[in-house]
Design an enzyme around this catalytic site. Structure first.
Site, PDB file in Angstrom:
ATOM      1  CB  ALA A   1      79.814  -9.160  17.495  1.00 12.73           C
TER       2      ALA A   1
ATOM      3  N   GLY B   1      72.724 -12.700  21.852  1.00 14.07           N
ATOM      4  CA  GLY B   1      73.358 -11.393  22.025  1.00 14.07           C
ATOM      5  C   GLY B   1      72.768 -10.412  21.028  1.00 14.07           C
TER       6      GLY B   1
ATOM      7  CG  ASP C   1      83.023  -7.024  12.391  1.00  8.01           C
ATOM      8  OD1 ASP C   1      84.157  -7.511  12.271  1.00  8.01           O
ATOM      9  OD2 ASP C   1      82.768  -6.066  13.147  1.00  8.01           O
TER      10      ASP C   1
ATOM     11  CB  SER D   1      94.986  -5.534  17.832  1.00  6.88           C
ATOM     12  OG  SER D   1      94.436  -5.784  16.543  1.00  6.88           O
TER      13      SER D   1
ATOM     14  CE1 TYR E   1      90.612 -13.329  19.281  1.00  3.93           C
ATOM     15  CE2 TYR E   1      88.412 -12.894  18.443  1.00  3.93           C
ATOM     16  CZ  TYR E   1      89.687 -12.466  18.726  1.00  3.93           C
ATOM     17  OH  TYR E   1      90.037 -11.177  18.476  1.00  3.93           O
TER      18      TYR E   1
ATOM     19  CG  ASN F   1      84.849  -4.143  10.290  1.00  7.16           C
ATOM     20  OD1 ASN F   1      84.538  -3.670   9.202  1.00  7.16           O
ATOM     21  ND2 ASN F   1      85.214  -5.398  10.446  1.00  7.16           N
TER      22      ASN F   1
ATOM     23  CE  LYS G   1      84.281  -3.220  15.431  1.00 11.06           C
ATOM     24  NZ  LYS G   1      83.836  -4.613  15.376  1.00 11.06           N
TER      25      LYS G   1
ATOM     26  N   GLY H   1      85.581 -18.370  17.138  1.00  7.24           N
ATOM     27  CA  GLY H   1      85.473 -17.014  16.608  1.00  7.24           C
ATOM     28  C   GLY H   1      86.671 -16.571  15.781  1.00  7.24           C
TER      29      GLY H   1
HETATM   30  P1  NAP Z   1      78.792  -5.474  22.702  1.00  4.26           P
HETATM   31  O1  NAP Z   1      78.414  -4.575  21.598  1.00  4.26           O
HETATM   32  O2  NAP Z   1      79.206  -4.913  24.020  1.00  4.26           O
HETATM   33  O3  NAP Z   1      77.522  -6.446  22.961  1.00  4.26           O
HETATM   34  C1  NAP Z   1      77.569  -7.447  23.932  1.00  4.26           C
HETATM   35  C2  NAP Z   1      76.234  -8.183  23.956  1.00  4.26           C
HETATM   36  O4  NAP Z   1      76.339  -9.208  24.935  1.00  4.26           O
HETATM   37  C3  NAP Z   1      75.054  -7.320  24.372  1.00  4.26           C
HETATM   38  O5  NAP Z   1      73.893  -7.701  23.675  1.00  4.26           O
HETATM   39  C4  NAP Z   1      74.916  -7.630  25.860  1.00  4.26           C
HETATM   40  O6  NAP Z   1      73.617  -7.533  26.351  1.00  4.26           O
HETATM   41  C5  NAP Z   1      75.300  -9.081  25.895  1.00  4.26           C
HETATM   42  N1  NAP Z   1      75.802  -9.478  27.194  1.00  4.26           N
HETATM   43  C6  NAP Z   1      76.867  -8.982  27.857  1.00  4.26           C
HETATM   44  N2  NAP Z   1      77.057  -9.637  29.006  1.00  4.26           N
HETATM   45  C7  NAP Z   1      76.055 -10.566  29.069  1.00  4.26           C
HETATM   46  C8  NAP Z   1      75.694 -11.551  30.035  1.00  4.26           C
HETATM   47  N3  NAP Z   1      76.394 -11.715  31.163  1.00  4.26           N
HETATM   48  N4  NAP Z   1      74.623 -12.319  29.771  1.00  4.26           N
HETATM   49  C9  NAP Z   1      73.915 -12.150  28.646  1.00  4.26           C
HETATM   50  N5  NAP Z   1      74.192 -11.236  27.697  1.00  4.26           N
HETATM   51  C10 NAP Z   1      75.266 -10.465  27.927  1.00  4.26           C
HETATM   52  O7  NAP Z   1      79.965  -6.451  22.282  1.00  4.26           O
HETATM   53  P2  NAP Z   1      80.282  -7.028  20.819  1.00  4.26           P
HETATM   54  O8  NAP Z   1      81.229  -6.133  20.140  1.00  4.26           O
HETATM   55  O9  NAP Z   1      78.998  -7.345  20.159  1.00  4.26           O
HETATM   56  O10 NAP Z   1      81.078  -8.355  21.178  1.00  4.26           O
HETATM   57  C11 NAP Z   1      80.417  -9.490  21.693  1.00  4.26           C
HETATM   58  C12 NAP Z   1      81.401 -10.661  21.765  1.00  4.26           C
HETATM   59  O11 NAP Z   1      81.807 -11.012  20.447  1.00  4.26           O
HETATM   60  C13 NAP Z   1      82.678 -10.351  22.544  1.00  4.26           C
HETATM   61  O12 NAP Z   1      83.064 -11.498  23.243  1.00  4.26           O
HETATM   62  C14 NAP Z   1      83.691 -10.068  21.456  1.00  4.26           C
HETATM   63  O13 NAP Z   1      85.005 -10.372  21.863  1.00  4.26           O
HETATM   64  C15 NAP Z   1      83.218 -11.016  20.370  1.00  4.26           C
HETATM   65  N6  NAP Z   1      83.595 -10.577  19.027  1.00  4.26           N
HETATM   66  C16 NAP Z   1      84.281 -11.448  18.251  1.00  4.26           C
HETATM   67  C17 NAP Z   1      84.629 -11.089  16.972  1.00  4.26           C
HETATM   68  C18 NAP Z   1      85.376 -12.062  16.117  1.00  4.26           C
HETATM   69  O14 NAP Z   1      85.926 -11.668  15.080  1.00  4.26           O
HETATM   70  N7  NAP Z   1      85.403 -13.325  16.483  1.00  4.26           N
HETATM   71  C19 NAP Z   1      84.268  -9.824  16.462  1.00  4.26           C
HETATM   72  C20 NAP Z   1      83.549  -8.964  17.287  1.00  4.26           C
HETATM   73  C21 NAP Z   1      83.216  -9.353  18.577  1.00  4.26           C
HETATM   74  P3  NAP Z   1      72.792  -6.150  26.396  1.00  4.26           P
HETATM   75  O15 NAP Z   1      72.198  -6.039  25.020  1.00  4.26           O
HETATM   76  O16 NAP Z   1      71.822  -6.363  27.467  1.00  4.26           O
HETATM   77  O17 NAP Z   1      73.807  -5.078  26.695  1.00  4.26           O
END
Ligand code: NAP
Length: 301
Positions: free
Chosen positions: A159, A155, A130, A43, A243, A115, A94, A264
């Site tokens: 997030a 998505g 967030d 982290s 990122y 968060n 979360k 990101g």
């Molecule tokens: P999450 O709650 O697990 O949600 C992931 C989403 O992606 C879901 O809607 C899922 O679809 C979809 N998905 C997963 N694999 C996929 C694929 N192969 N094709 C199409 N859709 C797919 O995860 P999250 O916490 O939202 O995080 C999502 C991304 O954002 C991650 O990469 C994370 O590292 C990044 N993130 C970045 C920050 C930042 O500060 N930059 C903060 C938070 C998260 P379903 O709805 O069908 O399950």
């Protein structure tokens, strides 16, 4: 460690986030916050928080706690019991933490996710920074104001929901959600109220802001582009919340097509900055935090 009403000391010392006057750091009066989740060892939150505390010259410190799924409620009880000032919360806690805190802010209640925990008068308040962190990063780094703009979010997970909610609060004219699972996309789009709808991939072509919020492009998927790249072009800002790697295949192809891009890291930094502000009541030193993040991930955002 001090209790919730502590007045942490000032005065930065070399090599420490802040200096306890004349003594070693951290000291018996250092105010403590942290980040909890699993995995947690990589982290960047302690780095971002401690960079902020050092720049502010306050005697605060942030450390990481590995807390596994199922441990969120016990950890929340520990935050207050130990007199910590707050805690950042990451995967997979979360939602658990949202159910365990004494109070939720309206944003956290709408998202069902926390968060950032803030301790106020010994009570734990769950917040979500967030989405507002995302909007702040767009303004600070790209000069982009969502007000009146057409936005597409790819998505429908945690997030994405935070971003959809914040874009709508920031006045976006339209927030189109493109989700793999329609039911989840419907839930995410509803967070934007009348501005929200579930869309199709072709909607990306009309969006002024395109936000990618799935893990596609990370790990084994590195090199994958989550949408048809021909939909991207000039006049768009494309932000990839992924990122690792910093410059994803999506961002490379978007830039090649003439779109503006942002990584990101901006959201990561700005959600942490808002947490620092919630905890300390001070204006976060975002530039110093951004530089620390850029150093850690190997480039600017
Ligand atoms: P999450 O709650 O697990 O949600 C992931 C989403 O992606 C879901 O809607 C899922 O679809 C979809 N998905 C997963 N694999 C996929 C694929 N192969 N094709 C199409 N859709 C797919 O995860 P999250 O916490 O939202 O995080 C999502 C991304 O954002 C991650 O990469 C994370 O590292 C990044 N993130 C970045 C920050 C930042 O500060 N930059 C903060 C938070 C998260 P379903 O709805 O069908 O399950």
């Amino acid at each position: 460690m001090t209790g919730a009403g502590a007045q942490p000391g000032a005065g930065a010392g070399a090599g420490t986030p802040s200096g306890a006057a004349g003594g070693t750091w951290p000291s018996a009066t250092t105010a403590l916050v942290g980040v909890m989740g699993d995995p947690i060892a990589h982290s960047l939150s302690p780095l971002l928080h401690n960079t902020a505390f050092r720049a502010l010259g306050i005697d605060w410190a942030s450390v990481a706690f590995e807390v596994r799924a199922g441990g969120g409620a016990a950890a929340v009880a520990g935050i207050a019991a130990l007199g910590l000032h707050g805690m950042s919360v990451t995967m997979p806690l979360k939602e658990e933490v949202a159910a365990a805190v004494d109070e939720l802010t309206p944003v956290a209640a709408r998202l069902g996710a926390v968060n950032c925990v803030v301790v106020r008068d010994g009570r734990t308040v769950g917040d979500s920074t967030d989405g507002d962190g995302f909007v702040a990063s767009c303004a600070a780094e790209s000069g982009f104001d969502p007000s009146g703009r057409r936005c597409a979010v790819i998505g429908a997970g945690g997030a994405a929901r935070a971003v959809v909610d914040a874009l709508a609060r920031a006045g976006a004219a339209e927030v189109v959600v493109l989700g793999r699972t329609r039911e989840r996309a419907v839930v995410a789009a509803a967070l934007a109220g009348p501005a929200g709808r579930v869309g199709e991939e072709a909607d990306v072509a009309d969006a002024e802001l395109v936000v990618h919020a799935t893990p596609v492009g990370m790990g084994a998927d590195v090199g994958a582009v989550p949408i048809d790249w021909r939909l991207l072009g000039p006049g768009q800002l494309v932000v990839d919340l992924v990122y690792h790697p910093l410059q994803t295949a999506l961002l490379r192809v978007a830039a090649d097509r003439g779109a503006r891009t942002a990584t990101g890291v901006g959201m990561l930094v700005h959600q942490a900055a808002l947490a620092v502000e919630r905890w300390t009541g001070r204006v976060a030193p975002v530039t110093a935090m951004q530089a620390a993040a850029a150093g850690a991930v190997g480039g600017g955002s």
